[in-house]
Design an enzyme around this catalytic site. Structure first.
Site, PDB file in Angstrom:
ATOM      1  NE  ARG A  33      -1.690   1.850   3.470  1.00 46.33           N
ATOM      2  CZ  ARG A  33      -1.454   1.690   4.768  1.00 46.33           C
ATOM      3  NH1 ARG A  33      -2.029   0.741   5.455  1.00 46.33           N
ATOM      4  NH2 ARG A  33      -0.617   2.495   5.400  1.00 46.33           N
ATOM      5  CG  HIS A  43      -6.044   2.160   6.481  1.00 39.93           C
ATOM      6  ND1 HIS A  43      -6.211   0.883   5.988  1.00 39.93           N
ATOM      7  CD2 HIS A  43      -7.213   2.483   7.083  1.00 39.93           C
ATOM      8  CE1 HIS A  43      -7.425   0.459   6.292  1.00 39.93           C
ATOM      9  NE2 HIS A  43      -8.056   1.409   6.950  1.00 39.93           N
ATOM     10  CE1 TYR A  91       1.329   2.246   8.738  1.00 45.07           C
ATOM     11  CE2 TYR A  91       0.212   4.028   9.903  1.00 45.07           C
ATOM     12  CZ  TYR A  91       0.304   3.175   8.820  1.00 45.07           C
ATOM     13  OH  TYR A  91      -0.609   3.261   7.798  1.00 45.07           O
TER      14      TYR A  91
HETATM   15  C1  TPP Z   1     -14.673  -6.129  11.874  1.00 47.17           C
HETATM   16  C2  TPP Z   1     -13.866  -4.891  11.766  1.00 47.17           C
HETATM   17  N1  TPP Z   1     -12.885  -4.642  12.662  1.00 47.17           N
HETATM   18  C3  TPP Z   1     -12.135  -3.535  12.564  1.00 47.17           C
HETATM   19  C4  TPP Z   1     -12.351  -2.637  11.554  1.00 47.17           C
HETATM   20  C5  TPP Z   1     -11.492  -1.374  11.443  1.00 47.17           C
HETATM   21  N2  TPP Z   1     -10.602  -1.524  10.288  1.00 47.17           N
HETATM   22  C6  TPP Z   1     -10.872  -0.896   9.130  1.00 47.17           C
HETATM   23  S1  TPP Z   1      -9.717  -1.218   7.957  1.00 47.17           S
HETATM   24  C7  TPP Z   1      -8.832  -2.204   9.016  1.00 47.17           C
HETATM   25  C8  TPP Z   1      -7.557  -2.870   8.556  1.00 47.17           C
HETATM   26  C9  TPP Z   1      -7.753  -3.866   7.467  1.00 47.17           C
HETATM   27  O1  TPP Z   1      -6.517  -4.300   6.982  1.00 47.17           O
HETATM   28  P1  TPP Z   1      -6.394  -5.289   5.778  1.00 47.17           P
HETATM   29  O2  TPP Z   1      -7.344  -6.423   5.932  1.00 47.17           O
HETATM   30  O3  TPP Z   1      -4.959  -5.643   5.623  1.00 47.17           O
HETATM   31  O4  TPP Z   1      -6.904  -4.450   4.512  1.00 47.17           O
HETATM   32  P2  TPP Z   1      -6.268  -3.113   3.869  1.00 47.17           P
HETATM   33  O5  TPP Z   1      -7.003  -1.949   4.488  1.00 47.17           O
HETATM   34  O6  TPP Z   1      -4.820  -3.111   4.154  1.00 47.17           O
HETATM   35  O7  TPP Z   1      -6.574  -3.191   2.410  1.00 47.17           O
HETATM   36  C10 TPP Z   1      -9.440  -2.251  10.269  1.00 47.17           C
HETATM   37  C11 TPP Z   1      -8.907  -3.006  11.410  1.00 47.17           C
HETATM   38  C12 TPP Z   1     -13.403  -2.894  10.661  1.00 47.17           C
HETATM   39  N3  TPP Z   1     -13.683  -2.068   9.641  1.00 47.17           N
HETATM   40  N4  TPP Z   1     -14.122  -4.044  10.762  1.00 47.17           N
END
Ligand code: TPP
Ligand code: MG
Length: 391
Positions: free
Chosen positions: A285, A289, A298
């Site tokens: 990425r 985020h 970080y």
């Molecule tokens: C069930 C749930 N827990 C926490 C969140 C908060 N949250 C939003 S994005 C994220 C990280 C996701 O990371 P990843 O699966 O690696 O996807 P990326 O954003 O890197 O594409 C989190 C923890 C959420 N949206 N849903």
């Protein structure tokens, strides 16, 4: 396309590709285009499958165009958020090849279940790129018809869509739509962080034991917001598939050709009744985020620079130039198209009407409900009480 794809023999082929048959240096990573744009003719993945693609020049140029367009539209959306026109944006910067490669590997009848970052797949499905911007502007709930475009609504709840996809894929089997070339396959997108969710692991179990025609497509972009990959797993993610009883493969997610080959192979296996598989698209990425995040808190600059050198668009451009598949005029024309489409996107976002607040009660249930009617009436009364006041 993957070896064995009957389409391979019917397509126009490039004469004598200046390419080599070689391992990538990383035996776990399927790669057909190196970061410097060198083509690898075919490669055997850790799953024992030999992967190759055989595109016409026009198809290669088409993939490049897709990559440039989705990056430009994404950059425009980020700019719109910075200018206060969107509430939030989750950028795909750096993940264009993973999305275009898998998105173009889908056949018309295949169904996709995205997260909130799959704007490149959305583009490949033929959905107007304005659609997710309405969602992130807070003026609608997405707006496209999942059945028309075979692309489900964005899902913010991490991993939830993998269960939706599994149920859908089980339904595909019950409808008798697998077992041949024209069968339907399903793809579920999720991130590296999502692999720690119960939902995703439950989806793996159900898809496996019911032999669902489902490709689990994990974009490992190395972070779940600020949490690095080593906080999710101690083994490469693709290897988890073995424990659930289906194949897994890791592909260079910054290589649009390899991603296409691996995704097409997995989708075709699924449609022919061979069940699920897991693809780990190894990528990065490049941006934050979301626009609410500051990644400099970080991760270090040298890490970002190292991935910059693996850019998915630069390597495709280097390949097209080296093989004389495209010239300067082509690259200028693509940039100009991207510029025009970005301006058009911006103008249409700015012209989006603000919905009347009471419309939030619409579409909650297909046929409404008495409780909702009561709440709507209360809200209208409350809203009308402001009439004539300064607020
Ligand atoms: C069930 C749930 N827990 C926490 C969140 C908060 N949250 C939003 S994005 C994220 C990280 C996701 O990371 P990843 O699966 O690696 O996807 P990326 O954003 O890197 O594409 C989190 C923890 C959420 N949206 N849903
Ligand atoms: Mg991630």
């Amino acid at each position: 396309m993957a070896k064995g794809d009957p389409g391979a023999s019917t397509r126009g082929r490039r004469a004598a590709p200046r390419s080599r048959k070689a391992p990538t240096g990383d035996p776990e990573l399927v790669q057909l285009l190196t970061p410097t744009g060198e083509r690898i003719d075919s490669v055997t993945g850790p799953d024992g499958v030999e992967y190759r693609v055989d595109f016409t020049d026009e198809e290669y140029r088409g993939l490049y165009r897709d990559l440039v367009l989705v990056r430009k539209l994404d950059a425009e959306a980020t700019a719109l958020q910075r200018q206060g026109e969107l509430g939030l944006w989750a950028s795909l910067l750096g993940q264009e090849a993973a999305q275009v490669g898998s998105g173009r590997a889908l056949r018309a009848q295949d169904m996709a279940f995205p997260t909130y970052r799959e704007h490149g797949v959305l583009y490949c499905r033929g959905i107007d790129p304005i659609m997710p911007l309405g969602l992130f502007r807070g003026v609608d709930q997405g707006g496209w018809d999942p059945n028309e475009f075979k692309f489900n609504m964005y899902t913010i709840v991490i991993g939830a869509q993998t269960l939706h996809a599994t149920g859908y894929a089980m339904g595909v089997v019950m409808d008798g739509k697998t077992g041949g070339e024209d069968g339907e396959a399903v793809i579920a997108y999720f991130g590296d962080g999502a692999t720690s969710q119960g939902d995703v692991n439950e989806a793996f179990v159900w898809a496996s034991v019911f032999n669902a025609p489902l490709v689990f497509f994990c974009q490992n972009n190395q972070y779940a917001i600020s949490e690095p990959l080593e906080r999710q797993t101690r083994v490469p993610l693709y290897r988890r598939a073995a424990g659930f009883g289906f194949p897994g493969v890791r592909v260079d997610g910054n290589d649009v050709l390899a991603t296409y080959a691996v995704a097409r192979h997995a989708l075709d296996n699924a449609r022919q009744g061979q069940g699920p598989s897991l693809i780990e698209a190894y990528t990065y990425r490049m941006g934050a985020h979301t626009t609410s995040d500051d990644p400099t808190r970080y991760r270090i600059a040298s890490e970002v620079e190292a991935w910059q050198a693996k850019d998915p668009i630069a390597r495709m451009k280097a390949f097209l130039e080296r093989e004389k598949i495209a010239d300067g005029d082509f690259f200028t024309e693509v940039d100009e198209q991207a510029r025009r489409e970005a301006i058009d996107l911006r103008e249409r976002v700015l012209a989006m009407p603000d919905p009347a607040p009471v419309t939030m009660f619409d579409h909650v249930y297909p046929n409404g409900s008495p409780l909702l009617d009561e709440q709507r009436a209360q809200f209208n009364k409350y809203f009308d009480s402001f009439e004539g006041s300064a607020h």
